[in-house]
Design an enzyme around this catalytic site. Structure first.
Site, mmCIF file in Angstrom:
data_model
loop_
_atom_site.group_PDB
_atom_site.id
_atom_site.type_symbol
_atom_site.label_atom_id
_atom_site.label_comp_id
_atom_site.label_asym_id
_atom_site.label_seq_id
_atom_site.Cartn_x
_atom_site.Cartn_y
_atom_site.Cartn_z
ATOM 1 N N GLU A 80 33.793 -45.533 87.051
ATOM 2 C CA GLU A 80 34.588 -46.173 88.097
ATOM 3 C C GLU A 80 34.909 -47.615 87.713
ATOM 4 O O GLU A 80 35.340 -48.402 88.549
ATOM 5 C CB GLU A 80 33.887 -46.119 89.449
ATOM 6 C CG GLU A 80 32.522 -46.737 89.534
ATOM 7 C CD GLU A 80 31.931 -46.586 90.930
ATOM 8 O OE1 GLU A 80 32.004 -47.566 91.693
ATOM 9 O OE2 GLU A 80 31.411 -45.507 91.249
ATOM 10 N N CYS A 112 29.966 -42.082 91.046
ATOM 11 C CA CYS A 112 28.886 -42.025 90.058
ATOM 12 C C CYS A 112 28.654 -40.652 89.440
ATOM 13 O O CYS A 112 27.745 -40.498 88.626
ATOM 14 C CB CYS A 112 27.584 -42.519 90.688
ATOM 15 S SG CYS A 112 27.672 -44.219 91.280
ATOM 16 N N HIS A 234 20.489 -38.743 90.514
ATOM 17 C CA HIS A 234 21.212 -40.013 90.505
ATOM 18 C C HIS A 234 20.327 -41.077 91.141
ATOM 19 O O HIS A 234 19.587 -40.803 92.091
ATOM 20 C CB HIS A 234 22.530 -39.886 91.270
ATOM 21 C CG HIS A 234 23.221 -41.195 91.454
ATOM 22 N ND1 HIS A 234 23.634 -41.965 90.387
ATOM 23 C CD2 HIS A 234 23.542 -41.896 92.579
ATOM 24 C CE1 HIS A 234 24.189 -43.079 90.839
ATOM 25 N NE2 HIS A 234 24.148 -43.061 92.161
#
Length: 351
Positions: A80, A112, A234
């Site tokens: 990103e 992400c 994550h």
């Protein structure tokens, strides 16, 4: 079965501690560290961006396994914070590592989890016979506005996986995804820093998607937490992934090797992939891994992975391991950090 043939990561050596950021903004550093469990974060040098991080990660992957770059048929870079709004990072990487002109290439965006979306696409292309090898990269130089909570976690780093059918060190047994329209985090075109809807960040976004994807994968594979040697999620901070692991029934010994955010911060698209890279640094044949990414907006990709005997044939020290990169540190203060992150504007807008 297709899987990971080789892997490589890159983490900038510059680091800043939350104590230093808190000092500037008059915050309590212990409150910050205990609240998000981050002890330091990586800082990109002025000449480092997603393109350079991606190239370094890809080159490290090629150091571990002698693959002819011309046999890589696809490159997908998830981020990103691509350096160009119009100009792909993927072609920069391809040129730097010497791939052939006949190439599928694109930049991906899904907050992400853009890097793991690339992994899924490359795996599908390998499975279909369209390509022999594919390169999937997740990398970011993430942003946090001065004084914002994100400034304590937003960091830099990335990981590259080359996926194929021959000589895999880790087979990807299965992958699946979940997605929904959840406004937890966003950045509009042209805005330098993202915004976050705090009440959506935890349960409606991260935990809903990560937990659901993990449960769906275990149901599909007919497994339970005890069947996995490692689990990695994550890592927007140090607290969320540990909480998710405990909610699912995993123990600390299963997630500690992949938990990197306390030491390098949140590398966004590189987060889960770099945690998986850290696990591959220490794994042995037969190890079973559950990996689940998360991207705001929101969605998760889950992977069921089994390490093969070929992991022992690979000299993993031919490229820097995550442990080595964690040890290679140069500390900076907030002034240098702000300069490197281009947060200081002087004169008529000259950075």
């Amino acid at each position: 079965m297709s899987g990971i043939v080789t892997y490589g990561s890159y983490i900038p050596r510059y680091r800043i501690k939350p104590d230093e950021i808190a000092r500037v903004w008059g915050e309590n550093p212990d409150h910050i560290k205990n609240g998000i469990y981050i002890l330091s974060k990586s800082v990109p040098a002025p000449d480092e961006d997603v393109a350079t991080i991606s190239v370094e990660a890809a080159r490290n992957a090629l150091k571990r396994k002698k693959i002819d770059p011309k046999e890589i048929g696809a490159i997908y870079v998830g981020s990103e914070s691509h350096p160009y709004a119009v100009k792909p990072t993927a072609t920069i990487v391809g040129s730097a590592i010497g791939v052939d002109f006949s190439l599928f290439a694109a930049d991906y965006e899904f907050a992400c989890k853009a890097g793991t979306a690339g992994m899924q696409n490359v795996k599908a292309m390998v499975d279909s016979g369209m390509i022999k090898y594919g390169l999937a990269i997740g990398a970011d130089t993430s942003q946090g506005a001065p004084g914002d909570a994100l400034e304590y976690s937003a960091s830099a780093g990335g990981t590259a996986f080359i996926i194929g059918k021959d000589d895999t060190i880790a087979e990807i047994n299965s992958t699946l995804s979940v997605a929904s329209d959840t406004p937890d985090f966003w950045r509009r075109e042209g805005q330098p820093y993202p915004s976050h809807g705090e009440r959506f960040t935890g349960e409606p976004a991260y935990f809903r998607h990560v937990i659901t994807a993990a449960k769906m994968m275990m149901e599909r594979m007919e497994t339970q937490p005890k069947d996995y040697d490692y689990v990695v999620f994550h890592q927007p901070n140090g607290k969320f992934p540990t909480r998710a692991a405990k909610m699912l029934g995993f123990e600390e010994k299963q997630y500690k090797d992949g938990l990197l955010t306390p030491y390098i911060g949140n590398t966004y698209s590189g987060s889960m992939m770099t945690g998986l890279s850290s696990i591959l640094d220490v794994s042995k044949p037969g190890d079973h891994i559950l990996a689940v990414s998360f991207g705001s907006g929101a969605g998760s990709d889950a992977f069921d992975i089994t390490v093969t005997d070929r992991i022992e044939e690979m000299d993993r020290n031919r490229a820097p391991t995550i442990k080595k990169m964690l040890e290679n540190v140069k500390w900076v203060d907030y002034a240098i950090y702000a300069k490197y992150k281009k947060k200081i504007i002087v004169g008529d807008g000259i950075e």
